[in-house]
Design a protein around this motif. Structure first.
Motif, short mmCIF file in Angstrom:
data_model
loop_
_atom_site.label_atom_id
_atom_site.label_comp_id
_atom_site.label_asym_id
_atom_site.label_seq_id
_atom_site.Cartn_x
_atom_site.Cartn_y
_atom_site.Cartn_z
N LEU A 13 0.83 -1.21 0.00
CA LEU A 13 0.00 0.00 0.00
C LEU A 13 0.86 1.26 0.00
CD1 LEU A 13 -2.72 1.40 0.17
CD2 LEU A 13 -2.68 1.07 2.66
N LEU A 14 1.89 1.29 0.86
CA LEU A 14 2.77 2.46 0.91
C LEU A 14 3.51 2.63 -0.41
CD1 LEU A 14 4.27 2.17 4.52
CD2 LEU A 14 2.47 3.71 3.72
N ALA A 15 3.92 1.51 -1.02
CA ALA A 15 4.60 1.59 -2.31
C ALA A 15 3.67 2.17 -3.37
CB ALA A 15 5.07 0.20 -2.73
N GLU A 16 2.40 1.76 -3.35
CA GLU A 16 1.42 2.26 -4.32
C GLU A 16 1.17 3.75 -4.12
OE1 GLU A 16 -1.36 1.67 -7.53
OE2 GLU A 16 0.31 0.48 -6.72
N ILE A 17 1.02 4.17 -2.86
CA ILE A 17 0.80 5.59 -2.58
C ILE A 17 2.00 6.41 -3.03
CG2 ILE A 17 0.51 7.30 -0.73
CD1 ILE A 17 -1.07 5.15 0.82
N GLY A 18 3.20 5.88 -2.75
CA GLY A 18 4.42 6.59 -3.16
C GLY A 18 4.53 6.72 -4.66
N GLU A 19 4.21 5.62 -5.37
CA GLU A 19 4.31 5.64 -6.83
C GLU A 19 3.28 6.58 -7.44
OE1 GLU A 19 3.78 2.58 -10.62
OE2 GLU A 19 4.18 1.77 -8.61
N LYS A 20 2.04 6.49 -6.94
CA LYS A 20 0.96 7.31 -7.49
C LYS A 20 1.23 8.81 -7.29
CE LYS A 20 -2.47 4.63 -9.11
NZ LYS A 20 -1.88 3.31 -9.08
N ASN A 21 1.97 9.15 -6.25
CA ASN A 21 2.21 10.56 -5.93
C ASN A 21 3.65 10.99 -6.19
OD1 ASN A 21 -0.48 11.50 -4.58
ND2 ASN A 21 -0.05 9.49 -3.70
N ASP A 22 4.35 10.15 -6.97
CA ASP A 22 5.71 10.47 -7.41
C ASP A 22 6.65 10.81 -6.26
OD1 ASP A 22 7.62 10.70 -9.41
OD2 ASP A 22 7.32 12.87 -9.62
#
Length: 449
Positions: A361-370
């Protein structure tokens, strides 16, 4: 190349890869043509080796190279065509029968093999602005500052030899030899060792038994190593230390004044008090941050549910359980808490699932928000790690430069903290006044953090 999906079950996928014999043979022929002028074979002039002979000599090695290229292409095709992200390296199952392999190499049969993968789930990020979390904060008490100042004064006090018996806070200079069942053990010997009684420098029970000794006394100190002692070969065992007291010294009055401040590199006692308060405050902020982060992760875990790649969970569990087994083997009764292995495994498997879920989840949030980690941030982390090994800084630096996986282990926590910072900025954070004890107390299930 033909890629056919043969299994789609949850996050598991399997594909059958077929490379026609004609295509494979063409690739091999092209590669052999490339090396034709570079190889030397007795009896043939450079560039004049017949293709059939060249294939007999180099066919298998070239086939291996082409096979690696094909597997890379197939994996890329699986990802691109199906628009998935792989949770881990694909598992490739190649033909095992020697006769079958031989036919493929000779161009008499198509190359067919299978690829098993686990894909990352589709993660729908919830409304981060709707998250409500508490941030516990505590005020620094004057008595804690004074206690620290008193400890600093005591540590920097001067001592003068005395003829009387040793009391708590006196300094004794001792020789000692430790043994278990009459046999000396490694690390249990010292000479001219200064020890302030009551400082807690030695294991529990040791210093108390030296209260009342005088210079020249010899005393057997009987103690038991704690069950969780760091040296597992000593943990839980009874030991005897043969102690020779060489000197007893009493402390001069340890005043908290400008002289103490200057000894510690400060301009005045007021500056020293400020520095002490800032240091204590830093510890409070760190504890508050950890509690806030834990609350935030709990909230994310409660509001996001999705399938987890089984192998990732299994790998995480194996890592955790390996550590648990080491603690159990060293007498870690606190870990077991009266539970059976099956109960413990079920508990730690739940923890493994939480870790994997939050990591994804944290990886996805990080990727989505650059959100990215800069090279400067990683370099600073390497420098900080190198400073932990005085005299070996260059070796530590070179280790990280040569090991991308080790470097990634430094990058990961930096990325995680930056993502947490991003979410905190969006979430509703409420400060809650707590006592120092409440701030630093471990949650009952802290091991799940």
């Amino acid at each position: 190349m033909q890629v056919t999906e043969t299994l789609s079950e949850g996050l598991k996928r399997e594909y059958r890869i077929t490379v026609p014999a004609k295509d494979l043979d063409g690739r091999i022929a092209n590669r052999l043509e490339e090396i034709k002028t570079k190889v030397k074979i007795n009896g043939f002039r450079p560039g004049k080796v017949p293709a059939a002979h060249l294939k007999r000599v180099y066919g298998r090695s070239v086939f291996g190279e082409i096979l690696q290229e094909l597997m890379t292409e197939a994996n890329r095709k699986i990802v691109d065509d199906n628009k998935v992200k792989l949770a881990m390296q694909p598992k490739v199952s190649l033909p095992e029968e020697e006769s079958e392999v031989e036919k493929v190499v000779e161009g008499k049969a198509d190359l067919t093999y299978t690829v098993a993968v686990e894909v990352l789930p589709e993660i729908k990020i919830g409304d981060l602005k709707s998250l409500s979390v508490e941030k516990p904060v505590a005020d620094i008490q004057d008595d804690e500052v004074n206690e620290t100042l008193t400890r600093l004064a005591t540590q920097n006090a001067t001592y003068e030899p005395k003829d009387g018996k040793a009391e708590l806070k006196d300094k004794v200079t001792i020789d000692f030899v430790g043994s278990i069942d009459g046999v000396e053990f490694d690390g249990g010997k010292g000479e001219d060792h200064p020890l302030i009684l009551g400082s807690g420098q030695f294991i529990p029970g040791f210093e108390e038994q030296l209260v009342g000794v005088k210079a020249g006394d010899k005393k057997d100190v009987k103690v038991g190593f704690p069950a969780d002692y760091r040296a597992t070969d000593l943990a839980g065992k009874d030991a005897v230390f043969a102690v020779t007291v060489k000197e007893v010294a009493g402390a001069n009055n340890a005043a908290i004044d400008d002289e103490l401040a200057k000894k510690l590199g400060m301009e005045s006692v007021d500056k020293l008090k400020e520095a002490v308060k800032d240091q204590i405050g830093s510890g409070y902020k760190q504890a508050s941050r950890q509690r806030l982060k834990r609350s935030l992760l709990d909230a994310l875990d409660a509001t996001h549910k999705f399938d987890l790649p089984p192998t990732l969970v299994e790998q995480e569990f194996a890592q955790i359980w390996s550590q648990v087994e080491k603690e159990l083997a060293s007498g870690g009764d606190k870990v077991r808490e009266g539970k059976t292995d099956d109960q413990l495994k079920a508990e730690y498997r739940t923890i493994s699932e939480r870790r994997v879920r939050l990591g994804l989840l944290l990886a996805e949030i990080g990727e989505k928000n650059d959100i990215q980690v800069t090279n400067d941030e990683v370099t600073k982390a390497v420098v900080d790690r190198a400073r932990q090994f005085p005299g070996q800084e260059q070796m530590v630096w070179e280790f990280y430069q040569k090991n991308p996986e080790a470097l990634a282990e430094l990058r990961a926590p930096i990325f995680e903290e930056k993502v947490v910072d991003y979410i905190v900025e969006l979430a509703k954070v409420t400060e809650k006044k707590v006592t120092k004890e409440e701030l630093f107390a471990d949650p009952d299930d802290d091991k799940a953090a």
